[in-house]
Design an enzyme around this catalytic site. Structure first.
Site, PDB file in Angstrom:
ATOM      1  N   TYR A  97      25.974  30.507  75.503  1.00  0.00           N
ATOM      2  CA  TYR A  97      25.570  31.516  76.485  1.00  0.00           C
ATOM      3  C   TYR A  97      24.693  30.970  77.614  1.00  0.00           C
ATOM      4  O   TYR A  97      24.270  31.733  78.476  1.00  0.00           O
ATOM      5  CB  TYR A  97      24.813  32.647  75.772  1.00  0.00           C
ATOM      6  CG  TYR A  97      25.735  33.682  75.171  1.00  0.00           C
ATOM      7  CD1 TYR A  97      26.511  33.393  74.049  1.00  0.00           C
ATOM      8  CD2 TYR A  97      25.828  34.958  75.727  1.00  0.00           C
ATOM      9  CE1 TYR A  97      27.356  34.347  73.506  1.00  0.00           C
ATOM     10  CE2 TYR A  97      26.676  35.914  75.179  1.00  0.00           C
ATOM     11  CZ  TYR A  97      27.435  35.604  74.080  1.00  0.00           C
ATOM     12  OH  TYR A  97      28.274  36.547  73.531  1.00  0.00           O
ATOM     13  N   LYS A 105      30.716  26.270  62.465  1.00  0.00           N
ATOM     14  CA  LYS A 105      32.058  25.685  62.519  1.00  0.00           C
ATOM     15  C   LYS A 105      31.885  24.170  62.522  1.00  0.00           C
ATOM     16  O   LYS A 105      32.416  23.452  63.364  1.00  0.00           O
ATOM     17  CB  LYS A 105      32.766  26.199  63.778  1.00  0.00           C
ATOM     18  CG  LYS A 105      34.239  25.870  63.857  1.00  0.00           C
ATOM     19  CD  LYS A 105      35.106  26.591  62.826  1.00  0.00           C
ATOM     20  CE  LYS A 105      36.513  26.020  62.852  1.00  0.00           C
ATOM     21  NZ  LYS A 105      37.363  26.481  61.750  1.00  0.00           N
ATOM     22  N   ASP A 113      35.235  31.195  60.419  1.00  0.00           N
ATOM     23  CA  ASP A 113      36.533  31.858  60.199  1.00  0.00           C
ATOM     24  C   ASP A 113      36.592  32.457  58.792  1.00  0.00           C
ATOM     25  O   ASP A 113      37.034  33.594  58.595  1.00  0.00           O
ATOM     26  CB  ASP A 113      37.713  30.899  60.483  1.00  0.00           C
ATOM     27  CG  ASP A 113      37.539  29.504  59.900  1.00  0.00           C
ATOM     28  OD1 ASP A 113      36.468  29.200  59.335  1.00  0.00           O
ATOM     29  OD2 ASP A 113      38.490  28.697  60.004  1.00  0.00           O
ATOM     30  N   ASP A 151      27.807  37.395  68.043  1.00  0.00           N
ATOM     31  CA  ASP A 151      28.349  38.461  68.890  1.00  0.00           C
ATOM     32  C   ASP A 151      29.627  39.002  68.277  1.00  0.00           C
ATOM     33  O   ASP A 151      29.812  40.215  68.141  1.00  0.00           O
ATOM     34  CB  ASP A 151      28.616  37.898  70.294  1.00  0.00           C
ATOM     35  CG  ASP A 151      29.235  38.937  71.215  1.00  0.00           C
ATOM     36  OD1 ASP A 151      28.706  40.060  71.252  1.00  0.00           O
ATOM     37  OD2 ASP A 151      30.255  38.628  71.862  1.00  0.00           O
ATOM     38  N   ASP A 169      30.488  42.895  66.080  1.00  0.00           N
ATOM     39  CA  ASP A 169      31.463  43.949  66.407  1.00  0.00           C
ATOM     40  C   ASP A 169      32.298  44.263  65.162  1.00  0.00           C
ATOM     41  O   ASP A 169      32.593  45.428  64.882  1.00  0.00           O
ATOM     42  CB  ASP A 169      32.389  43.519  67.558  1.00  0.00           C
ATOM     43  CG  ASP A 169      31.898  44.003  68.931  1.00  0.00           C
ATOM     44  OD1 ASP A 169      30.671  44.108  69.123  1.00  0.00           O
ATOM     45  OD2 ASP A 169      32.744  44.264  69.812  1.00  0.00           O
TER      46      ASP A 169
END
Ligand code: NAD
Ligand code: IPM
Ligand code: MN
Length: 349
Positions: free
Chosen positions: A134, A185, A218, A242, A246
């Site tokens: 970001y 990751k 994942d 983020d 959701d």
């Protein structure tokens, strides 16, 4: 207490009105005074003035006890410039490194996962909030041509990773929780996320009563859907946080239900629903105000007003159980009526 209020864009304005209604009900019931300063920073303000956030804006924000934001985002500003300065800028400039996003299901009826209820969905996600992908480090070369090169760097610092991981463990310890899961990751991002691995192991060793687990991001997404009950505290980076919040919001009944806090413990913090400005619903009296109202609860809890926060949580739960809610969560009320109901039950308790 002095609070800055930035309703922002789209349904941000609709849900902020309801959040403030509930705050007023809390003030009345508990005999508290909240001094509110409304700041007009938004897409409209930017389009009129060419200013996203005025000079000295972040210093102004630092002078409040807390900040409340509705949502920012407007199709007329495709590069999201104003949101970058107002929302992300506030996170960066006030160094709000903890993005605190509880995922708590209030009623089995709201959960899209088969046979899952409130006992299965009750965890928090700590999202690193000041670095990662970001930070806008990078750029485009030969933009708009077939030779275009676009670079956006992911920043991971020892300090940044350490403080969010530490926060996750401290939170777990303070609440008597026994599990912290870190997601990265590191199998593909072998440099940046090796740092997350190292720091997580180092910090975890200081908390013998807490079991540390790790998933690749994942796999985390898969396990959240398959077996959400295994999670108590999840800590991850800015972008992954983020995305999975959701997903977490859908477990709670949708984006309209999810609340968040952007914290720097001990300093001015900022609170906002997880959802965005949902332009198609703006001004139509349909947006669910519960995410925003829950964010007021997180704000009061953070300000040390835990009875007040609990009163809001109880009123939200009652509204959900009695279906006095908007249509996205199975009710028939409009935004303002849903807010009225929660405000009234805060006062009646
Ligand atoms: P969004 O969260 O605004 O909406 C996605 C969908 O979720 C909506 O179309 C709606 O179906 C549902 N939804 C969201 N909030 C709801 C509510 N309160 N009640 C009922 N349903 C709700 O996400 P988006 O469409 O991807 O983004 C729209 C704009 O908002 C973009 O400009 C985006 O950048 C911005 N955004 C801002 C924030 C923020 O301010 N924190 C967060 C996310 C997105
Ligand atoms: C959120 C939002 C923001 C983010 C956007 C609007 C930049 O999606 O707060 O979750 O990605 O942090
Ligand atoms: Mn988001």
């Amino acid at each position: 207490m002095k609070l800055a209020i930035i309703p922002g864009d789209g349904i941000g304005k609709d849900v902020t009105a309801e959040a403030l209604k509930v705050l007023a009900a809390v003030a009345q019931r508990f005999g508290r005074r909240f001094e509110l300063e409304h700041l007009p920073w938004s897409a409209d303000y930017y389009l009129e003035s060419k200013v996203t956030i005025p000079a000295g804006g972040y210093d102004l924000l630092r002078g409040f006890d807390a900040i409340f934001i509705g949502a920012l985002g407007d199709p007329r500003i495709p590069d999201n410039r104003h949101a970058r300065d107002i929302l992300l800028g506030t996170r960066f400039e006030l160094d709000l490194y903890v993005n605190y996003r509880p995922v708590r299901l209030l009623d089995a009826r709201l959960c899209p996962l088969k046979d899952r209820g409130p006992d299965d969905v009750n965890f928090v996600v700590f999202r690193e909030n000041t670095e990662g992908l970001y930070v806008s480090i990078g750029g485009r070369f030969k933009a708009g041509t077939e030779d275009e090169i676009a670079i956006q760097e992911e920043l991971n610092t020892y300090k940044g990773v350490h403080r969010i991981v530490r926060h996750a463990f401290e939170f777990a310890k303070a609440r008597g929780l026994t599990k912290v899961c870190m997601a990265d990751k590191s199998n593909a991002m072998t440099d940046g996320h090796a740092l997350w691995q190292r720091v997580f192991k180092q910090v975890a060793a200081e908390y013998p009563g807490i079991t540390p687990t790790h998933y690749y991001i994942d796999a985390l997404a898969m396990y959240m859907v398959l077996d959400p009950g295994q999670f108590e505290v999840i800590v991850t980076n800015n972008l992954f946080g983020d995305i999975v919040t959701d997903l977490g919001a859908t477990f709670q009944g949708g984006l309209g239900m999810a609340a968040s806090g952007n914290l720097h413990p001990g300093k001015t913090s900022m609170f906002e629903p997880v959802h965005g400005s949902a332009p198609k619903f703006a001004g139509k009296n349909v947006a669910n105000p519960i995410g925003a109202i829950g964010s007021v609860s997180l704000m009061l809890e953070t300000l040390g007003l835990s009875d007040e926060a609990a009163a809001i949580d109880a009123a939200i739960l009652k509204a959900v159980r009695e279906r006095q809610v908007t249509s996205d969560v199975g009710g028939t009320l409009g935004t303002t009526q849903a807010g009225d109901y929660i405000a009234a039950s805060v006062q009646r308790q």
